[in-house]
Structure formats: structure tokens, C-alpha cells
Design a protein around this motif. Sequence first.
Motif, PDB file in Angstrom:
ATOM      1  N   ALA A  35      50.531  49.729  -5.399  1.00 42.59           N
ATOM      2  CA  ALA A  35      49.289  50.382  -4.748  1.00 42.59           C
ATOM      3  C   ALA A  35      49.141  50.063  -3.208  1.00 42.59           C
ATOM      4  O   ALA A  35      48.941  50.784  -2.348  1.00 42.59           O
ATOM      5  CB  ALA A  35      47.917  50.256  -5.470  1.00 42.59           C
ATOM      6  N   LEU A  36      49.162  48.685  -3.081  1.00 44.44           N
ATOM      7  CA  LEU A  36      48.668  48.051  -1.738  1.00 44.44           C
ATOM      8  C   LEU A  36      50.181  48.479  -0.584  1.00 44.44           C
ATOM      9  O   LEU A  36      49.643  49.062   0.348  1.00 44.44           O
ATOM     10  CB  LEU A  36      48.820  46.601  -1.872  1.00 44.44           C
ATOM     11  CG  LEU A  36      48.216  45.744  -0.547  1.00 44.44           C
ATOM     12  CD1 LEU A  36      46.797  45.972  -0.106  1.00 44.44           C
ATOM     13  CD2 LEU A  36      48.668  44.387  -0.733  1.00 44.44           C
ATOM     14  N   GLY A  37      51.300  48.287  -1.154  1.00 48.11           N
ATOM     15  CA  GLY A  37      52.361  48.709  -0.262  1.00 48.11           C
ATOM     16  C   GLY A  37      52.622  49.867   0.010  1.00 48.11           C
ATOM     17  O   GLY A  37      52.858  50.491   1.265  1.00 48.11           O
ATOM     18  N   GLY A  38      52.459  50.847  -1.109  1.00 50.92           N
ATOM     19  CA  GLY A  38      52.352  52.382  -0.883  1.00 50.92           C
ATOM     20  C   GLY A  38      51.417  52.595  -0.001  1.00 50.92           C
ATOM     21  O   GLY A  38      51.749  53.617   1.153  1.00 50.92           O
ATOM     22  N   PHE A  39      49.868  52.676  -0.094  1.00 46.72           N
ATOM     23  CA  PHE A  39      49.092  52.797   0.868  1.00 46.72           C
ATOM     24  C   PHE A  39      48.993  52.448   2.393  1.00 46.72           C
ATOM     25  O   PHE A  39      48.836  53.239   3.016  1.00 46.72           O
ATOM     26  CB  PHE A  39      47.657  52.302   0.374  1.00 46.72           C
ATOM     27  CG  PHE A  39      46.307  52.667   0.922  1.00 46.72           C
ATOM     28  CD1 PHE A  39      45.635  54.102   0.655  1.00 46.72           C
ATOM     29  CD2 PHE A  39      45.935  52.474   1.781  1.00 46.72           C
ATOM     30  CE1 PHE A  39      44.510  54.517   1.035  1.00 46.72           C
ATOM     31  CE2 PHE A  39      44.779  52.675   2.786  1.00 46.72           C
ATOM     32  CZ  PHE A  39      44.025  53.861   2.160  1.00 46.72           C
ATOM     33  N   TRP A  40      49.423  51.253   2.476  1.00 44.35           N
ATOM     34  CA  TRP A  40      49.467  50.747   3.933  1.00 44.35           C
ATOM     35  C   TRP A  40      50.763  51.629   4.296  1.00 44.35           C
ATOM     36  O   TRP A  40      50.453  51.636   5.815  1.00 44.35           O
ATOM     37  CB  TRP A  40      49.797  49.061   3.814  1.00 44.35           C
ATOM     38  CG  TRP A  40      48.637  48.407   3.806  1.00 44.35           C
ATOM     39  CD1 TRP A  40      48.133  48.047   2.889  1.00 44.35           C
ATOM     40  CD2 TRP A  40      47.400  48.428   4.852  1.00 44.35           C
ATOM     41  NE1 TRP A  40      46.928  47.192   3.166  1.00 44.35           N
ATOM     42  CE2 TRP A  40      46.437  47.612   3.995  1.00 44.35           C
ATOM     43  CE3 TRP A  40      47.323  49.095   5.875  1.00 44.35           C
ATOM     44  CZ2 TRP A  40      45.376  47.515   4.892  1.00 44.35           C
ATOM     45  CZ3 TRP A  40      45.953  48.818   6.747  1.00 44.35           C
ATOM     46  CH2 TRP A  40      45.230  47.793   6.230  1.00 44.35           C
ATOM     47  N   SER A  41      51.706  51.785   3.873  1.00 44.18           N
ATOM     48  CA  SER A  41      52.784  52.467   4.656  1.00 44.18           C
ATOM     49  C   SER A  41      52.575  53.913   4.858  1.00 44.18           C
ATOM     50  O   SER A  41      52.975  54.414   6.046  1.00 44.18           O
ATOM     51  CB  SER A  41      54.138  52.362   3.645  1.00 44.18           C
ATOM     52  OG  SER A  41      53.845  53.402   2.451  1.00 44.18           O
ATOM     53  N   MET A  42      51.456  54.612   4.215  1.00 43.34           N
ATOM     54  CA  MET A  42      51.244  55.927   4.720  1.00 43.34           C
ATOM     55  C   MET A  42      49.919  56.184   5.511  1.00 43.34           C
ATOM     56  O   MET A  42      49.444  57.171   5.955  1.00 43.34           O
ATOM     57  CB  MET A  42      51.092  56.777   3.625  1.00 43.34           C
ATOM     58  CG  MET A  42      52.284  56.932   2.557  1.00 43.34           C
ATOM     59  SD  MET A  42      52.166  57.749   1.047  1.00 43.34           S
ATOM     60  CE  MET A  42      53.776  57.438   0.211  1.00 43.34           C
ATOM     61  N   ALA A  43      49.133  55.001   5.600  1.00 41.15           N
ATOM     62  CA  ALA A  43      47.883  55.416   5.947  1.00 41.15           C
ATOM     63  C   ALA A  43      47.914  55.784   7.470  1.00 41.15           C
ATOM     64  O   ALA A  43      47.149  56.784   7.897  1.00 41.15           O
ATOM     65  CB  ALA A  43      47.118  53.983   6.011  1.00 41.15           C
ATOM     66  N   ALA A  44      48.670  55.213   8.537  1.00 42.10           N
ATOM     67  CA  ALA A  44      48.733  55.371   9.740  1.00 42.10           C
ATOM     68  C   ALA A  44      49.155  57.008   9.819  1.00 42.10           C
ATOM     69  O   ALA A  44      48.794  57.963  10.566  1.00 42.10           O
ATOM     70  CB  ALA A  44      49.616  54.663  10.578  1.00 42.10           C
ATOM     71  N   ALA A  45      50.258  57.309   9.074  1.00 42.63           N
ATOM     72  CA  ALA A  45      51.006  58.642   9.046  1.00 42.63           C
ATOM     73  C   ALA A  45      49.826  59.594   8.502  1.00 42.63           C
ATOM     74  O   ALA A  45      49.978  60.913   9.027  1.00 42.63           O
ATOM     75  CB  ALA A  45      52.203  58.651   8.409  1.00 42.63           C
ATOM     76  N   VAL A  46      49.109  59.276   7.614  1.00 41.23           N
ATOM     77  CA  VAL A  46      48.129  60.157   7.208  1.00 41.23           C
ATOM     78  C   VAL A  46      47.058  60.428   8.201  1.00 41.23           C
ATOM     79  O   VAL A  46      46.368  61.622   8.468  1.00 41.23           O
ATOM     80  CB  VAL A  46      47.656  59.929   5.701  1.00 41.23           C
ATOM     81  CG1 VAL A  46      46.287  60.823   5.227  1.00 41.23           C
ATOM     82  CG2 VAL A  46      48.340  59.872   4.795  1.00 41.23           C
ATOM     83  N   ALA A  47      46.604  59.474   8.683  1.00 35.43           N
ATOM     84  CA  ALA A  47      45.512  59.507   9.752  1.00 35.43           C
ATOM     85  C   ALA A  47      45.970  60.457  10.987  1.00 35.43           C
ATOM     86  O   ALA A  47      45.047  61.323  11.459  1.00 35.43           O
ATOM     87  CB  ALA A  47      45.196  58.249  10.287  1.00 35.43           C
ATOM     88  N   MET A  48      47.055  60.379  11.190  1.00 36.08           N
ATOM     89  CA  MET A  48      47.651  61.417  12.426  1.00 36.08           C
ATOM     90  C   MET A  48      47.597  62.873  11.995  1.00 36.08           C
ATOM     91  O   MET A  48      47.490  63.714  12.762  1.00 36.08           O
ATOM     92  CB  MET A  48      49.200  61.153  12.688  1.00 36.08           C
ATOM     93  CG  MET A  48      49.582  59.658  13.163  1.00 36.08           C
ATOM     94  SD  MET A  48      51.273  59.205  13.146  1.00 36.08           S
ATOM     95  CE  MET A  48      51.838  60.438  14.448  1.00 36.08           C
ATOM     96  N   ARG A  49      47.431  63.067  10.726  1.00 36.10           N
ATOM     97  CA  ARG A  49      47.236  64.406  10.142  1.00 36.10           C
ATOM     98  C   ARG A  49      46.130  64.871   9.928  1.00 36.10           C
ATOM     99  O   ARG A  49      45.595  66.048   9.405  1.00 36.10           O
ATOM    100  CB  ARG A  49      48.146  64.603   9.032  1.00 36.10           C
ATOM    101  CG  ARG A  49      49.609  64.498   9.130  1.00 36.10           C
ATOM    102  CD  ARG A  49      50.535  64.575   7.941  1.00 36.10           C
ATOM    103  NE  ARG A  49      50.364  65.811   7.229  1.00 36.10           N
ATOM    104  CZ  ARG A  49      51.018  66.105   6.085  1.00 36.10           C
ATOM    105  NH1 ARG A  49      51.695  65.363   5.640  1.00 36.10           N
ATOM    106  NH2 ARG A  49      50.856  67.155   5.430  1.00 36.10           N
ATOM    107  N   LEU A  50      44.895  63.850  10.057  1.00 41.20           N
ATOM    108  CA  LEU A  50      43.468  64.143   9.625  1.00 41.20           C
ATOM    109  C   LEU A  50      42.727  64.511  10.923  1.00 41.20           C
ATOM    110  O   LEU A  50      41.505  65.083  11.011  1.00 41.20           O
ATOM    111  CB  LEU A  50      42.996  63.143   8.772  1.00 41.20           C
ATOM    112  CG  LEU A  50      43.558  62.909   7.560  1.00 41.20           C
ATOM    113  CD1 LEU A  50      42.874  61.616   6.905  1.00 41.20           C
ATOM    114  CD2 LEU A  50      43.399  64.036   6.656  1.00 41.20           C
ATOM    115  N   VAL A  51      43.206  63.896  12.057  1.00 40.32           N
ATOM    116  CA  VAL A  51      42.344  64.233  13.502  1.00 40.32           C
ATOM    117  C   VAL A  51      43.183  64.406  14.754  1.00 40.32           C
ATOM    118  O   VAL A  51      44.367  64.275  14.265  1.00 40.32           O
ATOM    119  CB  VAL A  51      41.783  62.841  13.685  1.00 40.32           C
ATOM    120  CG1 VAL A  51      40.934  62.290  12.720  1.00 40.32           C
ATOM    121  CG2 VAL A  51      42.890  61.603  14.007  1.00 40.32           C
TER     122      VAL A  51
END
Length: 416
Positions: A129-145
Motif C-alpha cells: 500500500a505504501l509503495g503503490g500510493f506514494w508512486s501515484m500521489a503526485a500523478a493523481v494530484a496533477m489531475r485534481l487541480v
Amino acid sequence: MTDCVFTAVSDRHPGVGLDEAPATPAWMAVFSLAMGVFGLLTAEYLPASLLTLMATDLSVSEALAGQAVTVTAVVALFAGLLVPGLTRGIDRRWVLLGFSTLMVASNLLVAISSSFAVLLLMRILLGIALGGFWSMAAAVAMRLVPNALLPRALSIIFSGIAIGTVVAVPLGSYLGGLYGWRSAFFAAAAVGMLTLAFQSFTLPRLAPRRPARLRTVLEVLLRPGIAMGMFGCVLVHSGHFAMFTYVRPFLEGTIGIGAQGLSLMLLGFGVANFVGTLLAGRLLERYPLATLVLMPALVGVAALALVLLPASLPGQAILLALWGLAFGGVPVAWSNWVASAVPDQAESAGGMVVASVQSAIATGAAAGGAVFSLGGSAGVFVAAAVVMLLAALLIALRVRVPSGHGVRQSEGALHL
């Protein structure tokens, strides 16, 4: 070298990643990601504040108990590299919800573990969970704002680290002293359940785009200047986590502090860490390289002072706070550095950061355990201080950072 790194990115992939931002920000979804960071950090760091209690209850040494951090970090390293690619056909919303579910399951199963071996197996779930979440967090943020609000969104997400440091570790130590170490993991599971519910209501559908593959991560790492920067990142995190994993035995051995006193000192560390996160944001805008150098240098000086100066409760508390203050901006600083260097490969860059940081956590905890067995907690702090000072020197001499104030512009160009 700086111009080569950033110009090559914008020329080779003009506008990549810049056309995916929404017109209006989804702030509640951003806050749900911050909650995810808080919950994951809570679960990952709990063994550091409960090390002595866990070792006694499970009949293992403190050095071995510290490897509960190591196994999570090792699994997270590989998960950060592999999970984005393995889940490339799945809506990112469901992937993130899956990570939160794994977090809850891991904490619950650790809390009821009957042996240290079972506990380690359950920490594997957290590592995924930790590795998967961190790898996607910034990429997801780029699609939220929208593009212009990305730095603010990243600051909110990374504030979960500082808030977790302020609340989670001292609270874990406090609960462990009152009700046993298992109660802290039950509390972490409850936090995970709240996070899962909040994310379920706030995260929009996020169809997968530009899937990350292991080959892409390696290509990004081979770009000019990236490997040296990642090496500096690894050194800084290795030194920090080697000390942080064994901070409880160190404080108990030097000033004989009890559970409640330890909780207060860790709370001071966390508050200083939060302040450091806020200060680092402003410093990075004006003095990015100096800030990257100053943070590990101050941590190294604080670590040496903790060992060499006469031990007293006020003195140790002040030095611990200095450590927290100096390290507060490290996650934001390095994530921003990587985002500046590879804006066209968000998930791949995220996987690379996860691999670097988690390998550093694993290395720091494992090496710290070896040094702890030979020279005690004081030996761990001296060795980590040397690593931190060497990291500061390396960053000052070899790491290049962008000189401008933004990574993404509406025109799709990088301004340095």
C-alpha cells in the motif's frame, strides 16, 4: 548541467502531462490524499515509538524488532516500481481505495499477531500500500487541480507527513505506555477506516493514462543529473531513518526517559517538523540548493550533539526539535526536485522517488540494527550523523536544481 536536464525534458516531450489538469480544483479529493499520507505514515512509523514494548512482548531483541520497519520499506520499494505498471488498466480511484484497504487490514492483523514472524508478514501488506500510493500521489494530484495550483496541492498532500509526525508517533508511544503496543495499531486501523470512507466519497473517477513501466523508470533515472540527485536523496533519508528507528532506545539510555516523557519529546519533534515543512516551502522558492544542503547538515550536527554533549532532558529536547525542524522540508524538497526534472513522466518519477526513499529507509533501519548490535544507539547516531554530513557535501557539489519558481506553466514550457 541544469539546463541540459530541464531543457531536454521540455524539448523531448513538449506539453506532456500539462494538458491533463482540470479547470477547477477538487480540493476535497486532495485532502483525502493527505489523509492517506497521514494514515500510511502513522502505520509505517509506529514501530519506532513502540520498539521496546514490541520487542519485550514478542520475545525478540530491539534490533530485530526494528526490522518491522525494514520489511515494510523493502516491499514498498518494489511496489513503487511495479504496482503502477501492474495496475495500468485500472481506474486510479479504485487502485487508491485498494491501498487504503490494505492499510487497514495490515494494522488490524499486526495488532492481533501472535508472533514476530506473523507481524512481519502483515507488514508486507502495508509495504504494498505504501509503495503503490506514494508512486501515484503526485500523478493523481496533477489531475485534481489546475496547473497553477499544483504546488499548493502537493503542499497539502505532504502536510500529511508533518501532521503524522506531530500526532501519530507521540500518540502511539502514549497509547503503548497505557494500553500496550497493540492498541496503537488498532487506533491506526481506525484512522485507515476513516481515510477509506473519506476517499470513497471524494475521489473522482481517474481513468489510467500513460502507464508507468519499469523500463520507463530506468530511462528516467538515466537522464543527465537524475541519478546523482537520487543518490543524495537516498543518503539523506538513510541517515534520518537509521536514527529515527532507534530514537526510543537512545533517549531511554541517555536520559532514562519514561513513556509519557518520550511522548512529549516526540510531540516536540513533530511540531518542529511541521514548522520546518512550512519554512522549507518559502526557503525553496529563493534558495533551493542551499535549502537542500542545509537540511541534512543541520540534522547531522544535531545528531552529533545528542551524543557528544552532556545529556539532559532540556538539551535533548531542544536538539530533537532541531532535528525535526531541519528534516521537515526534506520530502517536499526532493519531490519538487524530481517533479521539476521529469514533469513528463509523473508516475514513473513517483516510482523512482518511492524506490529511492524506501531503499533508504530499509538501508537505514537494517544498517542501524547492525550498528546498534555493535555500538548501541549512540553508535547509530554517530554513524547517521556522518552520513548526513557527507550527503550535504555531495548535494552542494554535485546536485543541480532549477533556478526558477515553477515547474509547470500554462504555455507548457519550463522556466528556469
